[in-house]
Design a protein around this motif. Structure first.
Motif, PDB file in Angstrom:
ATOM      1  N   ASP A  67       0.512  10.071   2.474  1.00 40.34           N
ATOM      2  CA  ASP A  67      -0.427  10.485   3.499  1.00 40.34           C
ATOM      3  C   ASP A  67       0.034   9.742   4.886  1.00 40.34           C
ATOM      4  O   ASP A  67      -0.685  10.073   6.059  1.00 40.34           O
TER       5      ASP A  67
ATOM      6  N   THR B 127       0.940  -1.177   0.159  1.00 40.39           N
ATOM      7  CA  THR B 127       0.070   0.044  -0.139  1.00 40.39           C
ATOM      8  C   THR B 127       0.899   1.234   0.050  1.00 40.39           C
ATOM      9  O   THR B 127       0.766   2.182  -0.658  1.00 40.39           O
ATOM     10  N   HIS B 128       1.761   1.224   0.811  1.00 38.86           N
ATOM     11  CA  HIS B 128       2.434   2.383   1.037  1.00 38.86           C
ATOM     12  C   HIS B 128       4.090   2.360   0.547  1.00 38.86           C
ATOM     13  O   HIS B 128       4.620   3.324   0.171  1.00 38.86           O
TER      14      HIS B 128
ATOM     15  N   LYS C 180       0.666   6.356  -2.041  1.00 41.04           N
ATOM     16  CA  LYS C 180      -0.173   6.396  -0.533  1.00 41.04           C
ATOM     17  C   LYS C 180       0.920   6.762   0.518  1.00 41.04           C
ATOM     18  O   LYS C 180       0.314   7.260   1.557  1.00 41.04           O
TER      19      LYS C 180
END
Lengths: 321, 548, 315
Positions: free
Chosen positions: B438, B421-422, B435
């Protein structure tokens, strides 16, 4: 008492009076509750000024900490008086404030009267709006504007000087021009604000007074002197009294940011608030900051009471209480 | 008159009554809120069960890791840029629940708000279990340890490190443990877990090599001389580049330390240092020219010589006048660095800096060190995690810190986010995805960064280089010493004002030391500098006696 | 000239009559000159701020702040608008707390000050001192913080941004003074004789007359709420409640902090700083925060100016 209710002292009069008192008290109540909760309740913190504040291991509350911190008498006040800067900062704080209170009143009242005399309402509106603009800007931003003029390498004035072959003034190293610069900056920012208050006070004046005066042949100056000024006198004196109450407090943002915190300027820019701020950068003792603000407020309180007493003697109507 | 008074009393009684009702009403609603959404860390939650569970019951807990009771830990971090932590926290809490039955609730302090808030949070006894602390933030490690804000972690009566964090303790470099051991409220000991990150200080001349080469100079021309010998080089370049070019781009206070070989004495006055400790630039582990002694910075011959030379450079137009202006210096310096508008700069070095700086500035940057890298109190206390003395679950907090600093999965998760995800892994290196924007906590501020897989831009061998560089750093003789200014608070208050008036201007050469330095020294004396220096030296002697 | 219509004195020789009770023409010219000069000093900085906010960083680095930048750029605004939804959320929050806060604050202050204005109110002196005393003395930051947060539960909610500044003793005293200067006492007497209750008198007789005063207090209060960042810093952790001023302020603080402490943070700081529109950002933030409130200004001003006695005749 200027109470001109039915003068017959009957039962009805008393009950009406009681009813009125209750009604007025109920009006005060929301504000009073707020004052108790948010102003009076935290006042227990004032004792910090006389304590050596400690955070205790596994202490449950701030209150507990304060309670168990040692009394140190006036030790927390010492740093304000043992320094070689004492005289300078006290002189600067009170000197600037005194000057600015007077100038502020004179200029703002004149502007308000001038605006009131303009025949074109749209123009008056525009002026008044523009005057208020500086109040929107923070001192930090204002300081960049001042810098745009005074910067030794890129400033407007410096550029002009060097283009003319003159020696460039080192504004941020020379303390002499700063009383003038600070005064201009302060008036620039705050005059619009007080002008609004005076203007609103003028707007509340009953116009029939002017009509009568005009019919009697009073000229404009006489009207200003005998109608406008006396009518806004309560506003002038109240603002005066409240400013006197702050005579030992300086506008930190102005004195810290506008001279860019520059050391060589301290002789004319050091005030109580900047001194305390810098002192606390080194020690961060909450007792010392409480002590300083307590002292400032006690001095202010005494001055305020003095001013109020004098004004009460002269004109009870205009005094604070 | 009397009647009036009694009515007043009645009135105030009524007010207080009203206030109490409101206050209770307030509490009631608050509790309902908490019950409704369990997310908010309502302060009343804590106030209520504060009394029954006090220190004694904590200490009575049997040895060994009791994790039967679920616990929520509030964790106050610094330097974060986090807007969406939901996914990371879900994963982390799932893992922590299983491992130590803990739910984590981070407060993502930012660079902008940490300093103001953290002090209030501590003074206001907010329910926070773990605080970020260090030697340079507002909740300064040493002073708050003395004030009793942090729990002593190696307290002989209840040694939390021994009980719950031996794994963590074993892998920390000796210098960090040494640096973290300080005299606090409960005696000489450890009051926070130091983060294993760039732990050394090394001041360097930051060279714009493009410009150096343009005028036919090499790195060696700087290496083979010192500040007092820069004159010719500066003159040539100034003449070549014109009136508005200032070849010497300095952070004035850093410049002073680089030239005089003095270091920051931890605990010294906030913005402008008053004290100096001199190190030996050849062998930082040995005693410096004045021995183990602290001096009043501005009264030494070293300082006088430095100030006079700097004034000479300033008058010759080598230093931008903005460097003597505290509000302008940082802005102007960073702007000129970014545009490469300098010849020689000052830089406090961190591994990989020259590559990074060169990339950003679009020039070739070289670093010429003034001393070997050394570990002092300030650098060894660069980022730490302290357990708040108001924490109700210090055991679990230490267990958590232990896990965080020894478990690569947890550390990577909390630092880089969720894989896929990151970030994603490429050739065993981390490549960040969109991502990640964030969720950017401050990596160096969290803990042991050697657990993290290297980032792509750091290169695969980053950890080796890191360990080699920082492993070689030697500690200075007074590592761990921190000056406690509380006994001389009054003096420090006025002295910091005196220093603010002169120090920066002298360091940058914008005022004349011939006239101003004696004036400055006199003012320091008048405001009690001698008392401060004496106190500092007495404390240093005591400290050295305790550690050796 | 609209004012002519409001001239009750005479309908002949309109223009000349209009000037009858006004200042002489030369005086008015002098007044104009003085005010125009002052207004210029007040407005130029704003234009300046606006220009800098659109100036490219390179231009600032090269020639400094200037009315005539080398190159314009939207970089600073782009940086701010990167905040996305949060920005609009914060705009909403700011409007919300400003409107609700100003309304409540002015209401409570008006009630309080009306009672203080009534000379025949028994506890007038007590409540006057009770109020102005707090203008000077306070418990300091930490105790206030504790009371608000722990006792009153002002934390991460809108109330935390409104309640702590609900009453300003200064405004109360000023408003009392407005009443003093604009309400004729016989008006109150006749109202009382007509059997008007205190609340009725306040809301139906006193307040309508004091519009200029109420408007100026509202203006100052709304400005204070709009610019509020300190309370957010103290009591708000949840970005959901951030007002605009605080959001922008944090952004600025972050930039300043990084510039100041870059050496302590390690190479990471340099990376973050690379694309920061440092100086233009500062000004862009001012523009974004000032514009909405500047547009609200005429709304309040209408009531102040409409009460003015233009050429001595109230309009």
């Amino acid at each position: 008492m200027s109470d001109s209710l039915a003068p017959t002292k009957t039962k009805g009069y008393h009950s009406a009076k009681r009813k009125k008192t209750w009604a007025l008290t109920s009006m005060v109540l929301p504000g009073a509750i707020w004052l108790v909760l948010l102003r009076y309740l935290p006042m227990f913190g004032i004792v910090l000024a006389f304590k050596d504040y400690q955070i205790y291991t596994r202490a449950p509350t701030l209150f507990h900490n304060i309670q168990h911190s040692e009394w140190v008498g006036l030790k927390n006040f010492k740093f304000l008086f043992t320094t070689t800067d004492s005289w300078i900062m006290i002189r600067n704080t009170i000197g600037y404030n005194a000057l600015w209170i007077v100038l502020g009143i004179v200029i703002a009242v004149s502007f308000a009267v001038m605006l009131n005399e303009l025949t074109n309402r749209f123009v008056a509106k525009t002026y008044q709006t523009l005057m208020f603009f500086p109040y929107f800007l923070s001192w930090v931003v204002a300081s960049y504007f001042v810098q745009a003029f005074l910067d030794p390498t890129r400033g407007l004035i410096s550029n002009i000087q060097s283009n003319l072959g003159m020696e460039v003034t080192s504004w941020y190293n020379d303390s002499k021009p700063w009383p003038v610069i600070l005064t201009i900056a302060n008036l620039w920012k705050n005059v619009g604000y007080s002008t609004v208050l005076y203007l609103a006070a003028i707007a509340g004046i009953d116009t029939t007074q002017y009509e009568a005066a005009s019919i009697e042949g009073a000229n404009k100056w006489q009207q200003v002197w005998h109608i406008t000024i006396p009518n806004i006198r309560p506003m002038i004196t109240i603002l005066f009294i409240m400013n006197v109450g702050k005579i030992f407090n300086a506008d930190f943002g102005l004195f810290y940011n506008v001279p860019m915190n520059s050391g060589p300027l301290f002789p004319t820019t050091q005030v109580v608030d900047t001194y305390v701020y810098r002192a606390l950068m080194a020690t961060s003792n909450p007792g010392m900051s409480t002590a300083a603000s307590l002292l400032q407020n006690v001095v202010g309180f005494i001055c305020l009471m003095g001013a109020n007493t004098i004004i009460r003697k002269l004109d009870e109507e205009s005094s604070l209480f | 008159m009397k009647r009036k008074l009694s009515v007043k009393k009645l009135l105030s009684a009524a007010l207080i009554l009203a206030l109490l009702t409101t206050a209770f009403a307030g509490c009631g609603t608050k509790n309902k809120d908490v019950a409704d959404k369990k997310v908010t860390p309502g302060p009343t939650e804590k106030t209520e069960d504060k009394k029954p569970e006090d220190e004694k019951s904590n200490q009575k807990e049997p040895d060994g890791k009791d994790t039967s009771k679920p616990v929520t830990l509030t964790w106050y971090l610094h330097g974060s840029n986090v807007t969406d932590d939901k996914e990371v926290l879900e994963k982390a809490n799932e893992y922590l629940k299983e491992k130590i039955n803990v739910t984590l609730k981070p407060i993502w302090g930012t660079w902008g708000d940490f300093d103001e808030n953290v002090v209030l949070s501590i003074q206001g006894q907010d329910p926070v279990d773990i605080y970020f602390t260090c030697s340079w933030s507002a909740d300064e490690y040493n002073s708050y340890a003395r004030k009793g804000a942090w729990m002593r972690l190696d307290d002989p009566k209840n040694n939390l490190i021994e009980k719950y964090a031996t794994d963590l303790w074993k892998q920390l470099p000796e210098v960090l443990i040494h640096g973290a051991t300080i005299p606090g409220k409960d005696g000489m000991g450890v009051y926070a877990i130091p983060g294993y990150k760039d732990l050394a200080t090394q001041n360097c001349w930051d060279l714009n090599m493009n410009l150096m080469k343009k005028y036919g100079y090499t790195e060696d021309d700087i290496k083979n001389t010192d500040y007092y010998g820069f004159g010719d080089i500066l003159k040539t370049v100034k003449e070549g580049e014109g009136k508005n070019f200032y070849p010497l781009l300095v952070e004035a206070a850093v410049l002073e330390r680089m030239v005089t070989n003095s270091i920051v004495v931890a605990g010294d006055s906030g913005t402008n240092n008053l004290l100096s400790y001199y190190i030996d630039p050849k062998d930082v582990a040995a005693e410096g020219s004045y021995g183990n002694k602290i001096l009043s910075k501005f009264e030494t011959d070293e300082y006088k010589k430095f100030a006079e030379k700097t004034r000479e450079y300033f008058n010759a137009g080598y230093i931008d006048p903005a460097m003597g202006n505290p509000k302008q210096a940082n802005d102007v310096r960073s702007a000129k660095q970014l545009t490469g508008e300098y010849l020689i700069g000052t830089q406090s070095y961190a591994l990989g800096y020259e590559a990074q700086a060169g990339k950003e500035r679009g020039i070739e940057v070289a670093m010429v060190p003034c001393t070997p890298p050394y570990v002092d109190t300030t650098s060894s206390q660069g980022a730490m995690m302290a357990v708040s003395s108001s924490s109700k679950n210090p055991e679990r907090a230490v267990m958590f810190l232990n896990l965080l600093n020894t478990d690569p999965y947890l550390m990577t998760l909390l630092n880089y986010g969720v894989e896929g995800t990151h970030y994603k892994m490429e050739d065993n290196m981390v490549n960040f995805l969109d991502k990640r924007d964030d969720y950017v906590p401050w990596t160096n501020g969290m803990g042991n960064i050697t657990l993290l897989p290297p980032q792509k831009e750091q290169g695969a061998d980053f950890l080796d280089r890191f360990k080699k560089y920082y492993g070689a750093a030697k500690s200075i003789p007074i590592l761990g010493y921190c000056f406690d200014s509380t006994p001389v608070e009054t003096e420090m208050g006025s002295l910091s004002n005196v220093a603010a008036e002169y120090a920066l201007s002298l360091d940058a050469g914008t005022i004349d030391p011939k006239q101003k330095l004696p004036e400055f020294i006199q003012k320091l004396k008048d405001n009690g500098i001698d008392k401060v220096v004496e106190a500092a030296n007495k404390q240093l002697t005591d400290y050295l006696a305790k550690t050796k | 000239m609209a004012r002519v219509e409001t001239m009750p004195v005479s309908h002949t020789g309109k223009k000349r009559k209009a000037r009858m009770n006004a200042v002489s023409l030369p005086t008015e010219v002098v007044i104009h000159i003085v005010l125009i000069l002052f207004c210029l000093i007040c407005v130029i900085p704003f234009i300046f701020v606006g220009i800098i906010s659109f100036t490219s960083e390179e231009s600032i680095r090269e020639i400094g702040y200037s009315f005539l930048p080398n190159k314009l750029s939207l970089q600073a605004y782009r940086y701010v608008f990167d905040l996305g939804d949060q920005l609009w959320r914060s705009y909403f929050n700011s409007f919300y707390i400003t409107i609700v806060g100003t309304f409540l604050s002015v209401l409570i202050s008006a009630l309080y000050s009306y009672a203080l204005f009534r000379k025949d109110y028994k506890y007038r002196r007590f409540f006057t001192i009770f109020c102005f005393f707090t203008m000077l003395f306070g418990g300091g930051l930490a105790p206030t913080y504790m009371v608000c947060k722990n006792l009153l539960g002002l934390s991460d909610n809108y109330a935390a941004l409104i309640v702590p500044t609900l009453l300003n003793p200064f405004n109360v005293i000023i408003m009392r003074t407005f009443f003093q200067t604009s309400i004729p006492l016989d008006l109150l007497d006749s109202a009382a004789i007509d059997g008007s209750g205190e609340y009725h008198t306040l809301f139906h007789i006193v307040l309508p007359i004091s519009k200029p005063g109420i408007a100026s207090i509202s203006l100052l209060t709304s400005l204070a709420y709009w610019n509020e960042w300190f309370l957010s810093m103290l009591y708000i952790r949840d970005a959901k409640y951030f007002p605009l001023q605080y959001l922008l302020m944090r952004m600025q603080n972050q930039v300043d902090f990084l510039v100041k402490n870059s050496s302590k943070i390690g190479p990471e700081a340099a990376k973050i700083m690379r694309d920061l529109p440092q100086e233009s950002l500062r000004m862009a933030l001012v523009v974004l925060i000032v514009i909405p409130i500047a547009f609200a200004y005429p709304f309040f001003q209408r009531y102040i100016i409409s009460g003015l006695t233009i050429g001595s005749i109230k309009g």
